[in-house]
Each structure stands twice: as structure tokens, then as C-alpha cells.
Design a protein around this motif. Structure first.
Motif, PDB file in Angstrom:
ATOM      1  N   TRP A 142      65.635  19.414  70.351  1.00  0.00           N
ATOM      2  CA  TRP A 142      66.486  20.812  70.240  1.00  0.00           C
ATOM      3  C   TRP A 142      66.763  21.180  71.591  1.00  0.00           C
ATOM      4  CZ3 TRP A 142      66.047  22.931  65.975  1.00  0.00           C
ATOM      5  CH2 TRP A 142      64.653  22.317  64.788  1.00  0.00           C
ATOM      6  N   TYR A 166      57.242  12.759  68.482  1.00  0.00           N
ATOM      7  CA  TYR A 166      57.200  14.430  67.739  1.00  0.00           C
ATOM      8  C   TYR A 166      58.101  13.853  66.753  1.00  0.00           C
ATOM      9  CZ  TYR A 166      59.482  18.475  66.999  1.00  0.00           C
ATOM     10  OH  TYR A 166      60.309  19.308  67.145  1.00  0.00           O
ATOM     11  N   GLN A 199      59.878  20.163  57.819  1.00  0.00           N
ATOM     12  CA  GLN A 199      58.803  19.976  58.719  1.00  0.00           C
ATOM     13  C   GLN A 199      58.470  19.161  59.400  1.00  0.00           C
ATOM     14  OE1 GLN A 199      59.922  15.254  55.553  1.00  0.00           O
ATOM     15  NE2 GLN A 199      61.416  16.286  54.635  1.00  0.00           N
ATOM     16  N   ARG A 200      56.990  18.766  59.944  1.00  0.00           N
ATOM     17  CA  ARG A 200      56.503  18.516  61.610  1.00  0.00           C
ATOM     18  C   ARG A 200      56.001  17.582  61.398  1.00  0.00           C
ATOM     19  NH1 ARG A 200      60.318  21.071  61.925  1.00  0.00           N
ATOM     20  NH2 ARG A 200      60.963  22.594  63.617  1.00  0.00           N
ATOM     21  N   GLN A 238      55.082  20.527  71.238  1.00  0.00           N
ATOM     22  CA  GLN A 238      55.724  21.160  70.280  1.00  0.00           C
ATOM     23  C   GLN A 238      56.500  22.927  71.762  1.00  0.00           C
ATOM     24  OE1 GLN A 238      54.691  24.976  68.425  1.00  0.00           O
ATOM     25  NE2 GLN A 238      56.668  24.784  66.458  1.00  0.00           N
ATOM     26  N   GLN A 297      63.516  11.290  66.609  1.00  0.00           N
ATOM     27  CA  GLN A 297      63.004  12.774  66.825  1.00  0.00           C
ATOM     28  C   GLN A 297      63.220  13.391  65.621  1.00  0.00           C
ATOM     29  OE1 GLN A 297      63.747  14.092  70.377  1.00  0.00           O
ATOM     30  NE2 GLN A 297      61.991  12.864  71.683  1.00  0.00           N
ATOM     31  N   TYR A 321      49.830  19.083  69.272  1.00  0.00           N
ATOM     32  CA  TYR A 321      51.004  19.320  69.177  1.00  0.00           C
ATOM     33  C   TYR A 321      51.514  20.508  68.771  1.00  0.00           C
ATOM     34  CZ  TYR A 321      54.822  21.237  66.274  1.00  0.00           C
ATOM     35  OH  TYR A 321      56.235  21.510  65.253  1.00  0.00           O
ATOM     36  N   LYS A 322      51.213  21.639  69.238  1.00  0.00           N
ATOM     37  CA  LYS A 322      51.435  23.082  70.109  1.00  0.00           C
ATOM     38  C   LYS A 322      52.033  23.118  71.593  1.00  0.00           C
ATOM     39  CE  LYS A 322      48.248  25.590  68.872  1.00  0.00           C
ATOM     40  NZ  LYS A 322      47.165  27.307  68.850  1.00  0.00           N
ATOM     41  N   VAL A 333      55.021  27.227  62.801  1.00  0.00           N
ATOM     42  CA  VAL A 333      54.443  26.340  62.096  1.00  0.00           C
ATOM     43  C   VAL A 333      52.095  26.902  62.215  1.00  0.00           C
ATOM     44  CG1 VAL A 333      55.985  24.411  61.729  1.00  0.00           C
ATOM     45  CG2 VAL A 333      53.654  23.970  62.813  1.00  0.00           C
ATOM     46  N   ASP A 360      60.691  23.369  70.289  1.00  0.00           N
ATOM     47  CA  ASP A 360      60.721  23.582  69.133  1.00  0.00           C
ATOM     48  C   ASP A 360      60.701  24.951  68.705  1.00  0.00           C
ATOM     49  OD1 ASP A 360      60.244  23.523  66.293  1.00  0.00           O
ATOM     50  OD2 ASP A 360      58.992  21.835  66.549  1.00  0.00           O
ATOM     51  N   ALA A 416      60.694  16.129  63.410  1.00  0.00           N
ATOM     52  CA  ALA A 416      60.846  17.605  62.563  1.00  0.00           C
ATOM     53  C   ALA A 416      62.331  17.019  61.924  1.00  0.00           C
ATOM     54  CB  ALA A 416      61.255  18.184  63.963  1.00  0.00           C
ATOM     55  N   TYR A 458      53.175  14.964  64.079  1.00  0.00           N
ATOM     56  CA  TYR A 458      52.896  14.586  65.554  1.00  0.00           C
ATOM     57  C   TYR A 458      51.857  13.295  64.955  1.00  0.00           C
ATOM     58  CZ  TYR A 458      50.176  14.865  69.685  1.00  0.00           C
ATOM     59  OH  TYR A 458      49.442  14.978  70.580  1.00  0.00           O
TER      60      TYR A 458
END
Length: 508
Positions: free
Chosen positions: A94, A417, A424-425, A480, A72, A476-477, A489, A485, A419, A427
Motif C-alpha cells: 500500500w 500478508y 481479498q485479504r 493491517q 504481497q 491481522y488487524k 474488513v 491497508d 491482499a 493472513y
């Protein structure tokens, strides 16, 4: 009469208990072999793979290979710290960050200069992986690389030997190489005087194999099931191996990655620029020759490690316990070695995010490949299920057994996912991969079915892909939030869609 009946009843119950005791199966053993920095396509049995790995090929042919296993990402420059914290605790990235003091970027002096700050309070996990298995009656053993700062392996394993640091010592000669054909090289991967993997006189991969063989010999005399955690430092740099393995890969026969470029255009914004340690292993701009030399030594140390894995597997067979042992092989993350101009693993491209992953053991199909999305840290809850344990609340990842045995064909992860810090992210769906660089107001988009090497950025034509980009970001949101996270972003994504240029890069 009642006394006789009671005695008879006790006798019968005793017989039942005895019979149950001799018919109950012995819990399976678990052998976990962990490589460091090994990209997903470096198993010789894979099509068009230049690396010679007869023993990993043997393991692959004897079990199930997961072709799309991911890490991840990381909350620290040392990606292995995050990966290993995830697997030892079972928490997503996270969540694992809360179990590591390196998860707090505001206190990390190695963080990129333009890295968005975030505060993550530290807390101790309820238990670590081997502690769960010890409660299930397992003898636990660990040797090799640890690199998890918040707990000592001596505190969580029954037996520990030769714990290694994050990487072998580097030398000035390794970083100052000229990488020019017509100039003498200042570094030799098989010169034992240069230290690194040779420190102590015997290559660390060979020491690890010796330790594993010793424990397997010892365990043959025990009735308890065992859990072995054998962690190679290979093929991490400095990539050293005996000369015969380097000679297996003539430079003229090595091909640079098809997606090689001299330097990645957003590397400084991504926190993976010229000052990052991993990226200093080849000159800027990158040259094809420097990449070939790095690949030569990378392939050589993998083949040398493979030989040691063969010794371990042979010792397992000699112990008489192979038929009741699950064997897992994977790596903590991949590595670029020229892919997209990177040398390290601090990026969201497939070579760095994906790893090889193989599982064999009782009732596991032979020669099967599973193409579903999985994470390498799924190995941890898989072993808990093997041991007959219920998955603890602390563990986010999922057992691989249903996919491996064919009980299910659908992954627990419809998307992947990724990060790295706040810079950087990623998806990743079956069809697309979206990468976001929030400090650059930059989004990249790749068609993963038609462009698996990620060479054509569809987001360069953002107007043509507006619907796709907005849909992916909306999804993605949601993910996230589920991943906890801490970095927002959204502004960067909106700036990109509006054509706002990258801000001035802040340097330290």
C-alpha cells in the motif's frame, strides 16, 4: 627541514592512498533475472517437479534457494504492476500503491463491480532501485518487461533495450479455443504466424538473452560494476515456445493439480470471476483436459526460458566476472493454472502468492535452502547492501544476506500478508492461513502444516475454530494497520462469525 618533512609526509600519504586503491575490492556486480507468472514449484531440481530446468537447477545448486518467498498481492487486476512497483521502489504493497496511479481503485475502470472503493493519493518516490545503484558507481542496464507506468526505464537506467509491454499481444484464436480432444485446436504455441512472443520473428525470450549477452560482452571491458535487470515476459500467456519444448511434455503424462475444482465458489466476490482476462484462458466450468493443455504450454515456455537463462549464465562466466557477481532469480508472482479452479494469479492461494527465488554469489553457500518467510521484493534492499549502501527510509523490505549467509535464522516476517484490491485479504502464519472475502461475508481457514494444498476449509466449522479465527483476525488487524491497508474488513469478519449470508453480488 620543515619543508623536507612536509614533502616526505605528502609522499607517504600518496603511497598509502595508492596502496589502498589497489587493495580495495571491486564492488560486486548484480544480475537480476525476473520471470513473469512463474509458480514456486516449477524448478526441476525440486522434488516431484515435472518441469525440466537444468540451468535453474544449476543456479539453485550453486546458491541459496528461498522456498517460501511471497508476493504481497496487488492493488490492480494486473498483479505484475503492483509487484514490480514494490520491487522498483522498495515499498510494501500500500506504500507502493501511492507510487502508482493504478493504486487508486476509485479511478480504475477494471475494478470488480463489488470492490470497496478507496482513495490513495499519488506521490513520486524519492528514488527508484537503479538510481540508488547508479549513485554507488554502477553501470545500470535494463531489457524486457517493464509495466510500471509512472516512470520510463529510460529515465532511471543508463542503458535500455527492447522494452516490452505487460504481455505479448493476444489473438482471438487463443481465447476461442475449444479444448476438446476430438476437435481441431485453433491455436498452436509454435505457430509464428500467430504473433505474441513470436512478434518480430524471434521469440522474445531469445531476444532478451541476446541483449543480456551483448551487455555482458560489453561490460567485460569496463572497470565499473554493473547492475543488470533482465525481465522475461515468459511464462506469461500466450504461452508460446518452439515445438521441441512442447513435445517434451506429452499431454498424457501431465497431471492436473490435486486441488483442482471446476470453478471456485467465491470467484466473483473475489474479483477473479468469469470476466477477468486471465480466467478466460480456459472454459467454465474448468475441464481437466483444458488444464492439461494450459500446463503443457506453461511447462514448455518455462523450459525454453531456462535455456535462455543458461545462455546468459554462460556469457557471464565467459566475461570473467562471474566470481564477483551476485545472481538473483525470481518471478513477480505465481500462477494457478487449475489450482482451486483458477487460471490466473488474482487469488490468495500458494500457487499464486509464492514464487521461486534463488540467490548466488560471493560468500553465498551452495545448495542451501532457506525455509523462512520472505518476500521477493527483499531482493531490492539486498542489492543495496551488496553495493555498500545504507537502507533508505523509503524501503520497507529487508536484505536477504543475513538469512542467506546464516548470520541469522529468524525471518523479518513471522507472518505473511496478502491482499487483492478490496475483495481479498490473507493472513498466513506458520500453522494457519486465513483468507477473507469482505464482499461475501466469507472467511476461509486452512491448516498449512497438515493441508499444504489448502483443500479442507476449517472455517466451515466456525464454532470449532472460533478461538483460532478470532486470534488470527486480531493479529491481522494489527498487521493491517502497519501495512496502511485502506480497506476495513472487520464488519465482514463479524458477519461471517455471526452466520450472516453473502450479500447480493453487484455486477457491472
Amino acid at each position: 627541514m620543515k619543508k623536507v618533512s612536509l614533502a616526505f609526509l605528502i609522499f607517504i600519504l600518496g603511497l598509502q592512498t595508492y596502496a589502498q586503491g589497489i587493495t580495495d575490492p571491486i564492488k560486486p556486480n548484480i544480475l537480476f533475472i525476473f520471470a513473469d507468472d512463474q509458480m514456486f514449484n516449477t524448478i526441476g531440481a525440486l522434488e516431484n517437479c515435472p518441469v525440466k530446468t537444468p540451468n535453474l537447477d544449476r543456479l539453485m545448486n550453486n546458491g541459496v534457494s528461498f522456498s517460501r518467498a511471497y508476493n504481497q498481492g496487488s492493488f490492480a487486476p494486473a498483479v505484475c504492476v503492483a509487484s514490480r512497483t514494490m520491487i522498483i521502489t522498495g515499498g510494501y504493497l500500500w506504500t507502493a500503491a501511492t507510487f502508482s496511479r493504478k493504486g487508486n481503485a476509485s479511478n480504475d475502470h477494471n475494478a470488480p463491480g463489488n470492490n470497496p472503493r478507496y482513495e490513495i493519493p499519488f506521490k513520486k518516490p524519492e528514488k527508484y532501485w537503479p538510481e540508488y545503484l547508479k549513485e554507488a558507481g554502477y553501470d545500470t542496464y535494463m531489457s524486457g518487461k517493464w509495466h510500471i507506468g509512472e516512470v520510463s526505464p529510460n529515465d532511471v537506467f543508463d542503458n535500455v533495450k527492447d522494452i516490452r509491454p505487460g504481455m505479448p499481444n493476444q489473438t482471438k484464436e487463443r481465447y476461442s479455443r475449444t479444448f476438446e480432444r476430438d476437435k481441431a485446436d485453433t491455436w498452436s504455441p509454435y505457430d509464428k504466424e500467430l504473433g505474441g512472443f513470436w512478434k518480430g520473428g524471434k521469440h522474445w525470450s531469445e531476444v532478451l538473452a541476446d541483449n543480456g549477452i551483448s551487455f555482458l560482452t560489453q561490460s567485460a571491458k569496463s572497470e565499473n560494476p554493473f547492475f543488470m535487470y533482465l525481465a522475461f515476459n515468459a511464462p506469461h500467456d500466450p504461452r508460446q515456445a518452439p515445438k521441441k519444448f512442447v513435445d517434451m511434455y506429452p499431454l498424457d503424462e501431465i497431471k492436473v493439480p490435486e486441488n483442482f475444482i471446476p470453478e471456485y465458489p467465491y470467484n466473483e466476490y473475489a474479483g477473479a470471476g468469469r470476466t477477468l482476462r486471465d480466467e478466460k484462458l480456459a472454459p467454465f466450468p474448468r475441464t481437466e483436459y483444458s488444464v492439461k493443455v494450459n500446463l503443457q504450454e506453461y511447462y514448455a515456455i518455462i523450459s525454453h526460458m531456462d535455456e535462455q537463462i543458461g545462455r546468459i549464465l554462460d556469457a557471464l562466466k565467459a566475461s570473467g566476472k562471474a566470481d564477483n557477481t551476485y545472481v538473483f532469480f525470481t518471478a513477480d508472482h505465481g500462477l494457478a493454472v487449475g489450482d482451486h479452479g483458477f487460471m490466473g494469479k488474482q487469488n490468495m492461494y500458494e500457487s499464486s502468492m509464492r514464487v521461486p527465488m534463488i540467490m548466488s554469489g560471493p560468500n553465498i553457500p551452495k545448495g542451501k535452502t532457506v525455509d523462512s518467510f520472505v518476500y521477493l521484493q527483499d531482493i531490492m534492499p539486498t542489492t543495496l547492501e551488496i553495493a555498500g549502501l545504507k537502507k533508505p527510509d523509503q524501503v520497507d523490505f529487508n536484505s536477504l544476506l543475513p538469512l542467506a549467509t546464516g548470520k541469522v535464522n529468524t525471518s523479518n516476517y513471522p507472518v505473511v500478508y496478502g491482499a487483492y484490491f478490496g475483495t481479498q485479504r490473507m493472513y498466513r502464519t506458520e500453522e494457519y492461513k486465513m483468507i477473507i472475502y469482505p464482499t461475501a461475508n466469507k472467511v476461509r481457514l486452512y491448516d498449512m502444516k497438515n493441508d499444504p494444498l489448502e483443500m479442507k476449509d476449517l472455517a466451515e466449522n466456525r464454532d470449532d475454530y472460533k478461538v483460532v479465527l478470532n486470534t488470527l483476525f486480531r493479529e491481522y488487524k494489527i498487521l493491517q494497520k502497519r501495512m496502511n491497508d485502506p480497506v476495513d474488513v472487520e464488519e465482514a469478519f463479524e458477519n461471517f462469525m455471526a452466520g450472516v449470508p453473502a450479500p447480493t453480488l453487484r455486477t457491472k
